[in-house]
Design a protein around this motif. Sequence first.
Motif, PDB file in Angstrom:
ATOM      1  N   GLY A 154       0.825  -1.211   0.000  1.00 14.96           N
ATOM      2  CA  GLY A 154       0.000   0.000   0.000  1.00 14.96           C
ATOM      3  C   GLY A 154       0.849   1.247   0.000  1.00 14.96           C
ATOM      4  O   GLY A 154       2.024   1.233   0.394  1.00 14.96           O
ATOM      5  N   VAL A 155       0.243   2.334  -0.473  1.00  8.58           N
ATOM      6  CA  VAL A 155       0.857   3.664  -0.467  1.00  8.58           C
ATOM      7  C   VAL A 155       2.225   3.624  -1.172  1.00  8.58           C
ATOM      8  O   VAL A 155       3.228   4.119  -0.662  1.00  8.58           O
ATOM      9  CB  VAL A 155       0.945   4.244   0.964  1.00  8.58           C
ATOM     10  N   THR A 156       2.217   3.038  -2.347  1.00  4.13           N
ATOM     11  CA  THR A 156       3.437   2.914  -3.148  1.00  4.13           C
ATOM     12  C   THR A 156       3.448   3.895  -4.317  1.00  4.13           C
ATOM     13  O   THR A 156       4.440   3.986  -5.029  1.00  4.13           O
ATOM     14  CB  THR A 156       3.557   1.489  -3.712  1.00  4.13           C
ATOM     15  N   ARG A 173      -0.122   9.199  -5.728  1.00  8.26           N
ATOM     16  CA  ARG A 173      -1.577   9.441  -5.796  1.00  8.26           C
ATOM     17  C   ARG A 173      -2.317   8.742  -4.651  1.00  8.26           C
ATOM     18  O   ARG A 173      -3.279   9.276  -4.089  1.00  8.26           O
ATOM     19  CB  ARG A 173      -2.113   8.961  -7.161  1.00  8.26           C
ATOM     20  N   SER A 174      -1.867   7.549  -4.306  1.00  6.07           N
ATOM     21  CA  SER A 174      -2.505   6.814  -3.214  1.00  6.07           C
ATOM     22  C   SER A 174      -2.231   7.525  -1.894  1.00  6.07           C
ATOM     23  O   SER A 174      -3.110   7.684  -1.044  1.00  6.07           O
ATOM     24  CB  SER A 174      -1.969   5.376  -3.160  1.00  6.07           C
ATOM     25  N   LYS A 175      -1.000   8.022  -1.728  1.00  3.06           N
ATOM     26  CA  LYS A 175      -0.649   8.724  -0.488  1.00  3.06           C
ATOM     27  C   LYS A 175      -1.520   9.969  -0.319  1.00  3.06           C
ATOM     28  O   LYS A 175      -2.143  10.165   0.727  1.00  3.06           O
ATOM     29  CB  LYS A 175       0.835   9.121  -0.518  1.00  3.06           C
ATOM     30  N   ALA A 217     -11.799  -3.102   5.823  1.00  2.00           N
ATOM     31  CA  ALA A 217     -11.950  -2.314   4.593  1.00  2.00           C
ATOM     32  C   ALA A 217     -11.428  -3.071   3.375  1.00  2.00           C
ATOM     33  O   ALA A 217     -11.832  -2.800   2.245  1.00  2.00           O
ATOM     34  CB  ALA A 217     -11.195  -0.986   4.737  1.00  2.00           C
ATOM     35  N   LYS A 218     -10.526  -4.018   3.630  1.00  4.10           N
ATOM     36  CA  LYS A 218      -9.810  -4.675   2.539  1.00  4.10           C
ATOM     37  C   LYS A 218     -10.177  -6.141   2.331  1.00  4.10           C
ATOM     38  O   LYS A 218      -9.998  -6.674   1.241  1.00  4.10           O
ATOM     39  CB  LYS A 218      -8.296  -4.621   2.827  1.00  4.10           C
ATOM     40  N   ILE A 219     -10.599  -6.818   3.402  1.00  7.14           N
ATOM     41  CA  ILE A 219     -10.810  -8.271   3.294  1.00  7.14           C
ATOM     42  C   ILE A 219     -12.257  -8.592   3.621  1.00  7.14           C
ATOM     43  O   ILE A 219     -12.697  -8.466   4.768  1.00  7.14           O
ATOM     44  CB  ILE A 219      -9.879  -9.050   4.268  1.00  7.14           C
TER      45      ILE A 219
HETATM   46  O1  DO4 Z   1      -2.963   1.840   3.549  1.00  8.47           O
HETATM   47  C1  DO4 Z   1      -3.910   1.400   3.032  1.00  8.47           C
HETATM   48  C2  DO4 Z   1      -3.986   0.613   1.784  1.00  8.47           C
HETATM   49  C3  DO4 Z   1      -3.228   1.194   0.627  1.00  8.47           C
HETATM   50  C4  DO4 Z   1      -3.489   0.518  -0.661  1.00  8.47           C
HETATM   51  O2  DO4 Z   1      -4.177  -0.480  -0.758  1.00  8.47           O
HETATM   52  C5  DO4 Z   1      -2.888   1.059  -1.897  1.00  8.47           C
HETATM   53  O3  DO4 Z   1      -2.162   2.056  -1.858  1.00  8.47           O
HETATM   54  O4  DO4 Z   1      -3.132   0.468  -2.948  1.00  8.47           O
END
Ligand code: DO4
Length: 284
Positions: free
Chosen positions: A78-80, A83-85, A176-178
């Motif tokens: 995550g946060v790679t 835009r996500s950050k 939120a994810k699973i």
């Molecule tokens: O930190 C939460 C999830 C981040 C993520 O799924 C993403 O950046 O793709």
Amino acid sequence: MNVCRFKRNGAIGVGLVTEDSTVVDLSAAHVTQLTPLLEDEDAAARVGELAKQGLPRLPLAKAELLPPVEEQEVWAAGVTYRRSKTARMEESDFSATAYDRVYSAERPELFFKSLAQKVVGPGESVGIRKDATWSVPEPELALVLNSKGRVMGCTIGNDMSSRDIEGENLLYLPQAKIYSRSCALGPWITIGVPETTVREWTIRLAIKRDGGPVFTGQTSVGQLRRSFEELARYLFRSQDFPHGAVLLTGTGIVPPESFTLRPNDAIEIEISGIGSLCNSVTAV
Ligand code: DO4
Ligand code: MG
């Protein structure tokens, strides 16, 4: 070179998808599972040799494709992407510092996403939680790793997410994810392509509602802040994956805050160099 899993006379077959949209049935040459094939460092050369053997073929349009995973755990980074950050820092004042820090920290964010048997394949429906109000797809390049942690190929991943639940409290991230149908993979695994080439690929997301577009966006794998080797190395730190693993590499496309998915929406994720993963949306 693209290798797939497909339904074959009531059983599961492994196939090579050719450029002329044909599936060469590798099961006829006793390649019945992807996992052992991915253990072979020369998998691409081996598949190339098998394809010359006059094996049975069928049109891709007639092959029912299955998710390209067998017993691999699916994990996600995550946060790679920048835009996500920024999108996540806007989503939650409460967690903004955590997102900001992990983007540039030495250790990446990695989280468990799915068991292989829960993964949704091409053409199936992905889920939005009934108790969420803000649901989005996350279109991501997925690395396919063998048991030694070596990147053997890539596929397309959808890390479905409930942004309101994640934004309320970062400790709710697993919820939120699973959840049911929250991870899609496919349509196949593209093998034998070096990271330098993959980083030139474009990721596109198109969401349709009642047949018309409601969101489109794109990014480049080159925007990914971390190397494939770095992400794989952290995943395999102090952890064994005897069947290998799939690692989603994070999203660089985030729809505007006003957007949430609805049941019956159609999601298409395209990665140039791989193909397209299409899924409809259902409430779970
Ligand atoms: O930190 C939460 C999830 C981040 C993520 O799924 C993403 O950046 O793709
Ligand atoms: Mg993600």
